[in-house]
Design a protein around this motif. Structure first.
Motif, short mmCIF file in Angstrom:
data_model
loop_
_atom_site.label_atom_id
_atom_site.label_comp_id
_atom_site.label_asym_id
_atom_site.label_seq_id
_atom_site.Cartn_x
_atom_site.Cartn_y
_atom_site.Cartn_z
N PHE A 1 25.16 -3.04 -10.42
CA PHE A 1 24.04 -3.06 -11.37
C PHE A 1 22.84 -3.79 -10.78
N GLU A 2 23.09 -4.91 -10.08
CA GLU A 2 22.00 -5.67 -9.47
C GLU A 2 21.30 -4.84 -8.40
N ASN A 3 22.09 -4.13 -7.58
CA ASN A 3 21.49 -3.24 -6.57
C ASN A 3 20.68 -2.13 -7.22
N PHE A 4 21.23 -1.56 -8.30
CA PHE A 4 20.51 -0.51 -9.02
C PHE A 4 19.19 -1.05 -9.59
N ARG A 5 19.24 -2.26 -10.14
CA ARG A 5 18.03 -2.86 -10.72
C ARG A 5 16.96 -3.08 -9.65
N LYS A 6 17.38 -3.63 -8.50
CA LYS A 6 16.43 -3.87 -7.41
C LYS A 6 15.87 -2.55 -6.88
N ARG A 7 16.75 -1.54 -6.72
CA ARG A 7 16.30 -0.25 -6.21
C ARG A 7 15.32 0.40 -7.19
N THR A 8 15.59 0.26 -8.48
CA THR A 8 14.71 0.82 -9.50
C THR A 8 13.34 0.15 -9.46
N LEU A 9 13.34 -1.18 -9.33
CA LEU A 9 12.07 -1.91 -9.27
C LEU A 9 11.27 -1.51 -8.02
N THR A 10 11.99 -1.35 -6.89
CA THR A 10 11.32 -0.96 -5.64
C THR A 10 10.71 0.44 -5.77
N GLU A 11 11.50 1.37 -6.32
CA GLU A 11 11.02 2.74 -6.49
C GLU A 11 9.86 2.79 -7.48
N LYS A 12 9.94 1.97 -8.51
CA LYS A 12 8.88 1.94 -9.52
C LYS A 12 7.58 1.41 -8.90
N ALA A 13 7.73 0.34 -8.06
CA ALA A 13 6.55 -0.23 -7.41
C ALA A 13 5.94 0.77 -6.42
N ALA A 14 6.82 1.47 -5.67
CA ALA A 14 6.34 2.46 -4.71
C ALA A 14 5.62 3.61 -5.42
N LEU A 15 6.17 4.03 -6.55
CA LEU A 15 5.56 5.11 -7.32
C LEU A 15 4.20 4.67 -7.87
N SER A 16 4.14 3.43 -8.32
CA SER A 16 2.88 2.89 -8.85
C SER A 16 1.83 2.82 -7.75
N ASP A 17 2.24 2.32 -6.56
CA ASP A 17 1.30 2.22 -5.44
C ASP A 17 0.82 3.60 -5.01
N SER A 18 1.74 4.57 -5.01
CA SER A 18 1.37 5.94 -4.62
C SER A 18 0.36 6.52 -5.60
N ALA A 19 0.58 6.26 -6.90
CA ALA A 19 -0.34 6.77 -7.91
C ALA A 19 -1.71 6.11 -7.77
N LYS A 20 -1.71 4.80 -7.52
CA LYS A 20 -2.98 4.08 -7.32
C LYS A 20 -3.70 4.60 -6.08
N PHE A 21 -2.92 4.80 -5.00
CA PHE A 21 -3.48 5.28 -3.74
C PHE A 21 -4.21 6.60 -3.95
N LYS A 22 -3.54 7.54 -4.61
CA LYS A 22 -4.14 8.87 -4.82
C LYS A 22 -5.35 8.79 -5.75
N THR A 23 -5.24 7.93 -6.79
CA THR A 23 -6.36 7.80 -7.74
C THR A 23 -7.59 7.22 -7.06
N ILE A 24 -7.38 6.14 -6.30
CA ILE A 24 -8.50 5.50 -5.62
C ILE A 24 -9.10 6.43 -4.57
N GLU A 25 -8.23 7.14 -3.85
CA GLU A 25 -8.71 8.08 -2.83
C GLU A 25 -9.60 9.15 -3.44
N SER A 26 -9.24 9.59 -4.63
CA SER A 26 -10.05 10.62 -5.30
C SER A 26 -11.38 10.08 -5.80
N LEU A 27 -11.46 8.72 -5.94
CA LEU A 27 -12.69 8.11 -6.45
C LEU A 27 -13.62 7.60 -5.34
N LEU A 28 -13.19 7.71 -4.10
CA LEU A 28 -14.02 7.24 -2.99
C LEU A 28 -15.40 7.93 -2.95
N PRO A 29 -15.49 9.23 -3.25
CA PRO A 29 -16.82 9.86 -3.28
C PRO A 29 -17.78 9.19 -4.26
N VAL A 30 -17.23 8.59 -5.32
CA VAL A 30 -18.08 7.87 -6.28
C VAL A 30 -18.73 6.67 -5.58
#
Length: 216
Positions: A68-97
């Motif tokens: 369960f602890e490994n699952f919790r850590k893996r979930t947090l890591t994947e969640k953080a990676a997904l969040s960073d990926s979403a931010k990366f794409k959002t910011i990249e799309s706003l660079l022309p602004v």
């Protein structure tokens, strides 16, 4: 602790005291004692089995907790990676602004009071935009005055000059950015080509080498 059906040795002897036939009494006592030993053996086996079961259950509980602890850590890591990926794409799309703000800033001519008000409003809005991006992890790539770095700089031209050392960025055409340490976009720059500096450096290196050979 003794079970309710166990018979103490003294009670066992009293139980068969009324039997006058010594042989029969001895046989019955032996049978009763054997039954008592059998019950003790069963109890010992049950106790050992319960202990082994407890050990197994404890081991399973520890494994489940670790999983369960490994699952919790893996979930947090994947969640953080997904969040960073979403931010990366959002910011990249706003660079022309940001590019458009920079272009407007360079073309804005402050000649009247109205233009001054427009510039103040623009600068306030741009500052808010920059602060938002900075808080998200966006950083501007350093350019003018920095040594050209192909990892973060995109050289679209070189220019002979004596005002900058050779290989130094002398002008920025478009800003570059990093996001949380990863390159988001390389900065578009002009790089200085200073033959005098290159020649001086080469001459100094040759003189140093010649001095070393002479000393040998």
């Amino acid at each position: 602790p003794k079970g309710a059906d166990e018979t103490p040795p003294a009670a066992m002897a009293a139980k068969f005291a009324g039997i006058e036939n010594k042989g029969l009494r001895a046989e019955l006592l032996e049978t009763e004692f054997a039954a008592l030993l059998a019950r003790v053996e069963v109890a010992e086996v049950a106790s050992a089995s319960a202990s082994a079961q407890n050990v197994t259950l404890k081991d399973q509980a520890l494994r489940l907790s670790a999983d369960f602890e490994n699952f919790r850590k893996r979930t947090l890591t994947e969640k953080a990676a997904l969040s960073d990926s979403a931010k990366f794409k959002t910011i990249e799309s706003l660079l022309p602004v940001i590019d458009n703000f920079e272009l407007a800033k360079s073309n804005l001519k402050v000649e009247t009071e109205e233009a001054l008000k427009t510039q103040a409003a623009y600068e306030q809005l741009y500052k808010q935009l920059v602060d938002i991006f900075r808080n998200l992890g966006l950083k501007v790539v350093a350019t003018v005055g920095e040594v050209f770095d192909p990892e973060v700089h995109d050289a679209i031209m070189q220019e002979p000059t004596t005002e900058f050392a050779d290989g130094v960025v002398m002008q920025e055409f478009r800003k570059g950015f990093t996001f949380n340490g990863s390159l988001l976009r390389a900065a578009m720059v002009k790089v200085a080509q200073n033959d005098d500096a290159t020649g001086a450096a080469k001459k100094s290196a040759d003189e140093t080498e010649a001095d070393a050979e002479t000393s040998d």
